[in-house]
Design a protein around this motif. Structure first.
Motif, PDB file in Angstrom:
ATOM      1  N   VAL A   1       2.803   4.099   8.016  1.00 19.77           N
ATOM      2  CA  VAL A   1       3.490   4.964   7.046  1.00 19.77           C
ATOM      3  C   VAL A   1       2.573   5.246   5.865  1.00 19.77           C
ATOM      4  O   VAL A   1       2.040   4.335   5.232  1.00 19.77           O
ATOM      5  N   THR A   2       2.383   6.536   5.575  1.00 19.93           N
ATOM      6  CA  THR A   2       1.605   6.963   4.412  1.00 19.93           C
ATOM      7  C   THR A   2       2.433   7.952   3.614  1.00 19.93           C
ATOM      8  O   THR A   2       3.410   8.518   4.126  1.00 19.93           O
ATOM      9  N   VAL A   3       2.042   8.191   2.385  1.00 24.68           N
ATOM     10  CA  VAL A   3       2.777   9.144   1.563  1.00 24.68           C
ATOM     11  C   VAL A   3       2.700  10.541   2.174  1.00 24.68           C
ATOM     12  O   VAL A   3       3.679  11.302   2.152  1.00 24.68           O
TER      13      VAL A   3
ATOM     14  N   GLU B   1       0.828  -1.209   0.000  1.00 24.65           N
ATOM     15  CA  GLU B   1       0.000   0.000   0.000  1.00 24.65           C
ATOM     16  C   GLU B   1       0.862   1.259   0.000  1.00 24.65           C
ATOM     17  O   GLU B   1       0.527   2.251  -0.665  1.00 24.65           O
ATOM     18  N   VAL B   2       1.981   1.233   0.740  1.00 22.33           N
ATOM     19  CA  VAL B   2       2.871   2.399   0.767  1.00 22.33           C
ATOM     20  C   VAL B   2       3.458   2.658  -0.608  1.00 22.33           C
ATOM     21  O   VAL B   2       3.453   3.790  -1.110  1.00 22.33           O
TER      22      VAL B   2
ATOM     23  N   LEU C   1       5.380  -0.029  10.033  1.00 21.94           N
ATOM     24  CA  LEU C   1       5.150   0.110   8.596  1.00 21.94           C
ATOM     25  C   LEU C   1       3.694   0.403   8.279  1.00 21.94           C
ATOM     26  O   LEU C   1       3.386   1.171   7.351  1.00 21.94           O
TER      27      LEU C   1
ATOM     28  N   SER D   1       0.793   3.932  -3.015  1.00 21.11           N
ATOM     29  CA  SER D   1       0.350   5.302  -2.724  1.00 21.11           C
ATOM     30  C   SER D   1       1.388   6.318  -3.163  1.00 21.11           C
ATOM     31  O   SER D   1       1.038   7.396  -3.666  1.00 21.11           O
TER      32      SER D   1
END
Length: 229
Positions: A215-217, A103-104, A212, A107
């Protein structure tokens, strides 16, 4: 791929640089198997301390450290080649993503930010992983056997930034090991450490430590901007 034009060092996220083993992919259990097999081949047993010590190390150093611990005087190059092939066999069976990792990456790419895979693993192992992914997930890939000085030297991260045409000071690197963190910090990157066991990196060693899954953009962008601000 396009991204916002950035003046170096101004805090605009120019690229996201990702370590592979233990950061994006849950490959450490596979290394557990190959290293245990390697130690058994040498006539000994892999200790938990040595297993922890070799996390993030390049292949040759890993073979040397295990041999020294077991008191075996074997040819390091031959040992490294055996360990590489055994690990490749295991990787070919499938290497799962760590929870939240895919997903990270998606994104970041969805926001038009270039990505690089920066790993100490050899190209034959990396190719086994890449074959299991959608094509083009990373804009460039730097492998441990493709640089003169692997992690903890900054060469691999500097090489990735150069290939992407960005300043490393405008990059965020995601890592899980001390050698990787040291390499990315020496290159000038902001480092976010996402080890499975956060306690293993108490104090962060100069990195921001975060699970983890959190963590996002947007968080990466904010962390980089805060460092400059």
């Amino acid at each position: 791929m396009t991204t916002e034009t950035a003046v170096p060092g101004t805090g605009v996220l120019a690229a996201a640089l990702f370590d592979m083993d233990g950061t994006l992919f849950d490959s450490e259990p596979l290394w557990d198997v190959s290293l245990a097999d390697f130690a058994e081949r040498l006539g000994g047993t892999l200790s938990a301390e040595i297993r922890r010590r070799v996390v993030g190390s390049n292949l040759r150093d890993t073979a040397r450290i295990v041999q020294e611990d077991l008191g075996v005087a074997a040819d390091v190059e031959e040992s490294a080649a055996w360990l590489l092939e055994r690990t490749r066999q295991l990787f070919a069976l499938g290497v799962p993503w760590r929870p939240g990792a895919q997903e990270v990456v998606r994104s970041v790419r969805g926001r038009g930010i270039p990505t690089a895979l920066v790993t100490s693993s050899h190209r034959v192992l990396v190719d086994e992983v890449l074959a299991q992914l959608d094509p083009g997930m990373f804009d460039t890939v730097v492998c441990g056997d493709e640089v003169a000085r692997p992690k903890p030297d900054p060469e691999s991260y500097l090489t990735a930034a150069e290939r992407l045409g960005v300043d490393p000071r405008d990059c965020v690197a995601l890592e899980d090991s001390r050698p990787g963190i040291a390499a990315a910090l020496a290159a000038g990157c902001l480092v976010v450490a996402v080890p499975e066991d956060g306690a293993a990196l108490a104090g962060g060693h100069g990195a921001v430590v975060a699970p983890l899954e959190t963590v996002t953009v947007d968080r990466l962008i904010s962390l980089l901007a805060d460092r400059i601000g």
